[in-house]
Design a protein around this motif. Structure first.
Motif, PDB file in Angstrom:
ATOM      1  N   CYS A   1     -67.733  95.546  45.195  1.00  0.00           N
ATOM      2  CA  CYS A   1     -66.542  96.190  45.731  1.00  0.00           C
ATOM      3  C   CYS A   1     -66.824  96.782  47.104  1.00  0.00           C
ATOM      4  O   CYS A   1     -67.742  97.593  47.259  1.00  0.00           O
ATOM      5  CB  CYS A   1     -66.060  97.285  44.783  1.00  0.00           C
ATOM      6  SG  CYS A   1     -64.639  98.197  45.423  1.00  0.00           S
ATOM      7  N   GLU A   2     -66.014  96.378  48.088  1.00  0.00           N
ATOM      8  CA  GLU A   2     -66.118  96.902  49.448  1.00  0.00           C
ATOM      9  C   GLU A   2     -64.776  97.473  49.892  1.00  0.00           C
ATOM     10  O   GLU A   2     -64.393  97.351  51.053  1.00  0.00           O
ATOM     11  CB  GLU A   2     -66.577  95.800  50.399  1.00  0.00           C
ATOM     12  CG  GLU A   2     -67.960  95.252  50.093  1.00  0.00           C
ATOM     13  CD  GLU A   2     -68.467  94.339  51.192  1.00  0.00           C
ATOM     14  OE1 GLU A   2     -68.772  94.837  52.298  1.00  0.00           O
ATOM     15  OE2 GLU A   2     -68.540  93.129  50.937  1.00  0.00           O
ATOM     16  N   GLY A   3     -64.087  98.119  48.998  1.00  0.00           N
ATOM     17  CA  GLY A   3     -62.715  98.505  49.242  1.00  0.00           C
ATOM     18  C   GLY A   3     -62.479  99.845  49.890  1.00  0.00           C
ATOM     19  O   GLY A   3     -61.335 100.262  50.003  1.00  0.00           O
TER      20      GLY A   3
ATOM     21  N   ALA B   1     -62.987 103.237  45.831  1.00  0.00           N
ATOM     22  CA  ALA B   1     -64.257 103.715  45.269  1.00  0.00           C
ATOM     23  C   ALA B   1     -64.027 104.913  44.356  1.00  0.00           C
ATOM     24  O   ALA B   1     -64.555 104.980  43.234  1.00  0.00           O
ATOM     25  CB  ALA B   1     -65.222 104.074  46.394  1.00  0.00           C
ATOM     26  N   GLU B   2     -63.216 105.851  44.815  1.00  0.00           N
ATOM     27  CA  GLU B   2     -62.927 107.038  44.016  1.00  0.00           C
ATOM     28  C   GLU B   2     -62.195 106.666  42.729  1.00  0.00           C
ATOM     29  O   GLU B   2     -62.524 107.175  41.640  1.00  0.00           O
ATOM     30  CB  GLU B   2     -62.099 108.018  44.841  1.00  0.00           C
ATOM     31  CG  GLU B   2     -61.679 109.283  44.104  1.00  0.00           C
ATOM     32  CD  GLU B   2     -62.819 110.267  43.902  1.00  0.00           C
ATOM     33  OE1 GLU B   2     -62.570 111.334  43.310  1.00  0.00           O
ATOM     34  OE2 GLU B   2     -63.961 109.974  44.328  1.00  0.00           O
ATOM     35  N   ALA B   3     -61.219 105.780  42.824  1.00  0.00           N
ATOM     36  CA  ALA B   3     -60.452 105.390  41.633  1.00  0.00           C
ATOM     37  C   ALA B   3     -61.341 104.697  40.606  1.00  0.00           C
ATOM     38  O   ALA B   3     -61.227 104.949  39.400  1.00  0.00           O
ATOM     39  CB  ALA B   3     -59.298 104.485  42.034  1.00  0.00           C
ATOM     40  N   LEU B   4     -62.220 103.826  41.060  1.00  0.00           N
ATOM     41  CA  LEU B   4     -63.133 103.143  40.141  1.00  0.00           C
ATOM     42  C   LEU B   4     -64.089 104.133  39.487  1.00  0.00           C
ATOM     43  O   LEU B   4     -64.394 104.027  38.296  1.00  0.00           O
ATOM     44  CB  LEU B   4     -63.911 102.063  40.883  1.00  0.00           C
ATOM     45  CG  LEU B   4     -63.112 100.830  41.321  1.00  0.00           C
ATOM     46  CD1 LEU B   4     -63.942  99.973  42.275  1.00  0.00           C
ATOM     47  CD2 LEU B   4     -62.682 100.002  40.109  1.00  0.00           C
ATOM     48  N   ALA B   5     -64.568 105.093  40.266  1.00  0.00           N
ATOM     49  CA  ALA B   5     -65.492 106.085  39.708  1.00  0.00           C
ATOM     50  C   ALA B   5     -64.803 106.945  38.661  1.00  0.00           C
ATOM     51  O   ALA B   5     -65.350 107.209  37.584  1.00  0.00           O
ATOM     52  CB  ALA B   5     -66.059 106.953  40.833  1.00  0.00           C
ATOM     53  N   VAL B   6     -63.588 107.389  38.966  1.00  0.00           N
ATOM     54  CA  VAL B   6     -62.847 108.216  38.013  1.00  0.00           C
ATOM     55  C   VAL B   6     -62.566 107.448  36.725  1.00  0.00           C
ATOM     56  O   VAL B   6     -62.583 108.017  35.623  1.00  0.00           O
ATOM     57  CB  VAL B   6     -61.534 108.715  38.654  1.00  0.00           C
ATOM     58  CG1 VAL B   6     -60.631 109.357  37.618  1.00  0.00           C
ATOM     59  CG2 VAL B   6     -61.843 109.699  39.778  1.00  0.00           C
TER      60      VAL B   6
ATOM     61  N   GLU C   1     -73.166 100.312  39.505  1.00  0.00           N
ATOM     62  CA  GLU C   1     -74.179 100.444  40.552  1.00  0.00           C
ATOM     63  C   GLU C   1     -73.459 100.877  41.827  1.00  0.00           C
ATOM     64  O   GLU C   1     -72.346 100.421  42.106  1.00  0.00           O
ATOM     65  CB  GLU C   1     -74.890  99.103  40.768  1.00  0.00           C
ATOM     66  CG  GLU C   1     -75.995  99.146  41.814  1.00  0.00           C
ATOM     67  CD  GLU C   1     -76.632  97.776  42.012  1.00  0.00           C
ATOM     68  OE1 GLU C   1     -77.871  97.691  41.975  1.00  0.00           O
ATOM     69  OE2 GLU C   1     -75.886  96.796  42.214  1.00  0.00           O
ATOM     70  N   CYS C   2     -74.072 101.752  42.585  1.00  0.00           N
ATOM     71  CA  CYS C   2     -73.480 102.198  43.844  1.00  0.00           C
ATOM     72  C   CYS C   2     -74.496 102.022  44.961  1.00  0.00           C
ATOM     73  O   CYS C   2     -75.657 102.442  44.827  1.00  0.00           O
ATOM     74  CB  CYS C   2     -73.041 103.651  43.755  1.00  0.00           C
ATOM     75  SG  CYS C   2     -72.246 104.245  45.282  1.00  0.00           S
ATOM     76  N   VAL C   3     -74.065 101.369  46.029  1.00  0.00           N
ATOM     77  CA  VAL C   3     -74.890 101.193  47.223  1.00  0.00           C
ATOM     78  C   VAL C   3     -74.275 102.064  48.309  1.00  0.00           C
ATOM     79  O   VAL C   3     -73.171 101.788  48.788  1.00  0.00           O
ATOM     80  CB  VAL C   3     -74.918  99.712  47.664  1.00  0.00           C
ATOM     81  CG1 VAL C   3     -75.756  99.554  48.933  1.00  0.00           C
ATOM     82  CG2 VAL C   3     -75.463  98.827  46.542  1.00  0.00           C
ATOM     83  N   LEU C   4     -74.975 103.120  48.678  1.00  0.00           N
ATOM     84  CA  LEU C   4     -74.480 104.061  49.683  1.00  0.00           C
ATOM     85  C   LEU C   4     -75.311 103.894  50.950  1.00  0.00           C
ATOM     86  O   LEU C   4     -76.524 104.131  50.939  1.00  0.00           O
ATOM     87  CB  LEU C   4     -74.577 105.491  49.150  1.00  0.00           C
ATOM     88  CG  LEU C   4     -74.024 106.597  50.048  1.00  0.00           C
ATOM     89  CD1 LEU C   4     -72.529 106.416  50.278  1.00  0.00           C
ATOM     90  CD2 LEU C   4     -74.300 107.973  49.420  1.00  0.00           C
ATOM     91  N   ILE C   5     -74.672 103.475  52.025  1.00  0.00           N
ATOM     92  CA  ILE C   5     -75.364 103.234  53.288  1.00  0.00           C
ATOM     93  C   ILE C   5     -74.955 104.322  54.267  1.00  0.00           C
ATOM     94  O   ILE C   5     -73.762 104.482  54.566  1.00  0.00           O
ATOM     95  CB  ILE C   5     -75.032 101.851  53.867  1.00  0.00           C
ATOM     96  CG1 ILE C   5     -75.293 100.761  52.815  1.00  0.00           C
ATOM     97  CG2 ILE C   5     -75.840 101.587  55.124  1.00  0.00           C
ATOM     98  CD1 ILE C   5     -74.910  99.361  53.278  1.00  0.00           C
TER      99      ILE C   5
ATOM    100  N   ARG D   1     -63.086 110.846  54.685  1.00  0.00           N
ATOM    101  CA  ARG D   1     -64.314 111.198  53.976  1.00  0.00           C
ATOM    102  C   ARG D   1     -64.685 110.124  52.964  1.00  0.00           C
ATOM    103  O   ARG D   1     -63.819 109.587  52.271  1.00  0.00           O
ATOM    104  CB  ARG D   1     -64.140 112.537  53.256  1.00  0.00           C
ATOM    105  CG  ARG D   1     -64.142 113.724  54.201  1.00  0.00           C
ATOM    106  CD  ARG D   1     -65.556 114.085  54.600  1.00  0.00           C
ATOM    107  NE  ARG D   1     -65.574 115.041  55.710  1.00  0.00           N
ATOM    108  CZ  ARG D   1     -66.688 115.507  56.247  1.00  0.00           C
ATOM    109  NH1 ARG D   1     -67.857 115.083  55.811  1.00  0.00           N
ATOM    110  NH2 ARG D   1     -66.639 116.362  57.235  1.00  0.00           N
ATOM    111  N   GLY D   2     -65.987 109.817  52.869  1.00  0.00           N
ATOM    112  CA  GLY D   2     -66.449 108.749  51.999  1.00  0.00           C
ATOM    113  C   GLY D   2     -66.587 109.168  50.550  1.00  0.00           C
ATOM    114  O   GLY D   2     -65.796 108.795  49.689  1.00  0.00           O
ATOM    115  N   VAL D   3     -67.595 109.968  50.237  1.00  0.00           N
ATOM    116  CA  VAL D   3     -67.876 110.354  48.852  1.00  0.00           C
ATOM    117  C   VAL D   3     -66.966 111.504  48.457  1.00  0.00           C
ATOM    118  O   VAL D   3     -67.041 112.593  49.015  1.00  0.00           O
ATOM    119  CB  VAL D   3     -69.357 110.751  48.680  1.00  0.00           C
ATOM    120  CG1 VAL D   3     -69.612 111.208  47.252  1.00  0.00           C
ATOM    121  CG2 VAL D   3     -70.258 109.573  49.028  1.00  0.00           C
ATOM    122  N   ARG D   4     -66.068 111.240  47.482  1.00  0.00           N
ATOM    123  CA  ARG D   4     -65.154 112.259  47.005  1.00  0.00           C
ATOM    124  C   ARG D   4     -65.630 112.798  45.667  1.00  0.00           C
ATOM    125  O   ARG D   4     -66.675 112.386  45.159  1.00  0.00           O
ATOM    126  CB  ARG D   4     -63.745 111.683  46.911  1.00  0.00           C
ATOM    127  CG  ARG D   4     -63.270 111.112  48.260  1.00  0.00           C
ATOM    128  CD  ARG D   4     -61.882 110.519  48.181  1.00  0.00           C
ATOM    129  NE  ARG D   4     -61.511 109.874  49.431  1.00  0.00           N
ATOM    130  CZ  ARG D   4     -60.348 109.288  49.648  1.00  0.00           C
ATOM    131  NH1 ARG D   4     -59.430 109.261  48.694  1.00  0.00           N
ATOM    132  NH2 ARG D   4     -60.095 108.727  50.808  1.00  0.00           N
TER     133      ARG D   4
END
Length: 378
Positions: free
Chosen positions: A313-315, A320-325, A331-335, A346-349
């Motif tokens: 997922c590159e959305g 990203a927040e919706a999938l996490a919730v 797996e999460c790749v944070l660059i 903001r990236g990480v919510r």
């Protein structure tokens, strides 16, 4: 814990060479990740002893499209030389009749004395039966060699079988200040060339690349693998509740060349769906939640039913927040870039931050000036 120290091996104790040859089998299987769905990408190695020690006779990898299986390839190449040898395979051999006969039958016919595997296959059609059939015919079976590494390689297959959805890898790029994009204006370019190449390699190991319709509208991405020598292109998937994807965007314009799927709601306009279908896009209907947006769990289940096992997922931050919730991130790749840029998203919510806190961090990597952190579900 190494394979030599594992206390739960149900057959003969692992030999001093088992971890070495199993690692080779897993590395072979990893080469075709993204190519073999709906089947897992398995590696196999046939080894036999000679006067100087064990020698590798042949190797096999599950082929694109999922057939033939790795074991059958390795054993057929070895021929009569496999008799009395050892077969290493990164997943329990299949024991059921599908489009091809069971790999267990090929193993028995080859006359190997010993089979070493990394994992029991959780598929209910197999799930220990392959091991049991081999043992019943007098073959020495050793299991769970490098099982932790094998679970990582086979995460997609395991997740699809046990959770009814593909494994989801979430990629998110951010500046040092935690900015992942702009709410308006041109696309924010965050990562450098080295990190971008690493991302394209990750794409090549996925069955599908996923974005939301917001990314399509803002960036008009192509979502292809663009690395020298790599021709495999994953399926491109857009989550689009109301079918706002423009028929003029690059994804639709290239749908005849690269498979393109749009997952939308049952209420989305039929006429829009027909226009997209006429242009080569596969339109998939899924349930909506009470907010009118896609039910992400049902959308992922619909991808699984079509055979996908690994989704990259590159959305962007919102998806990203919706999938996490929804607890759909495996797996999460944070660059994180080594520089700042002019952005305001903001990236990480909160939901993703909470998900990351529950995950296991792997050793970070450097890609040029960018830092890559990988977290995986424990």
């Amino acid at each position: 814990m190494t394979a030599l120290a594992q206390p739960n091996l149900p057959a003969s104790q692992a030999s001093a060479h088992d971890a070495r040859f199993m690692r080779l089998a897993m590395n072979l299987g990893a080469r075709h990740l993204g190519h073999t769905w709906p089947n897992p990408s398995v590696g196999a190695v046939v080894v036999r002893e000679d006067g100087a020690g064990p020698i590798i006779l042949t190797q096999g990898i599950t082929q694109p499209g999922g057939r033939p299986h790795a074991e059958r390839i390795a054993l057929e190449q070895a021929g009569a030389a496999a008799r009395g040898g050892t077969l290493y395979v990164s997943l329990e051999p299949c024991s059921h009749h599908g489009r091809t006969p069971p790999c267990v039958d090929a193993i028995l016919a080859a006359g190997v004395n010993r089979v070493v595997t990394a994992l029991e296959d959780p598929d209910p059609r197999v799930r220990g039966r392959g091991h049991d059939l081999l043992r019943a015919r007098g073959i020495d079976v050793v299991t769970d060699v490098l099982s932790s590494e094998a679970r990582r390689v086979h995460r997609g297959h395991i997740t699809r079988v046990t959770r009814g959805r593909p494994a989801v890898t979430l990629k998110l790029a951010q500046t040092r200040a935690g900015i992942s994009g702009r709410s308006a204006g041109p696309r924010l370019l965050i990562t450098g060339e080295s990190a971008n190449r690493r991302v394209h390699l990750m794409r090549s190991h996925a069955d599908a690349i996923l974005v939301g319709v917001g990314t399509v509208l803002a960036d008009d991405p192509l979502l292809t693998v663009r690395l020298p020598g790599l021709v495999h292109q994953p399926v491109r998937v857009v989550f689009d509740s109301h079918l706002r994807t423009p028929t003029t965007c690059r994804l639709v314009a290239s749908a005849d060349a690269v498979p393109t799927w749009i997952v939308t709601s049952a209420e989305a306009p039929d006429e829009a769906a027909r226009r997209l279908s006429d242009l080569g896009v596969t339109v998939i209907r899924a349930r909506c939640g009470s907010d009118g947006q896609l039910d992400l769990a049902d959308a992922m289940a619909s991808l699984s039913r079509r055979g996908l096992t690994r989704v990259f997922c590159e959305g962007g931050p919102s998806l990203a927040e919706a999938l996490a919730v929804a607890d759909l991130v495996d797996e999460c790749v944070l660059i994180t870039s080594d520089h700042d840029a002019d952005g305001d998203v903001r990236g990480v919510r909160l939901g993703l931050a909470a998900a990351l806190a529950r995950m296991v961090p792997l050793l970070p990597e450097q890609a040029g000036g960018d830092r890559i952190e990988i977290y995986e579900r424990g």
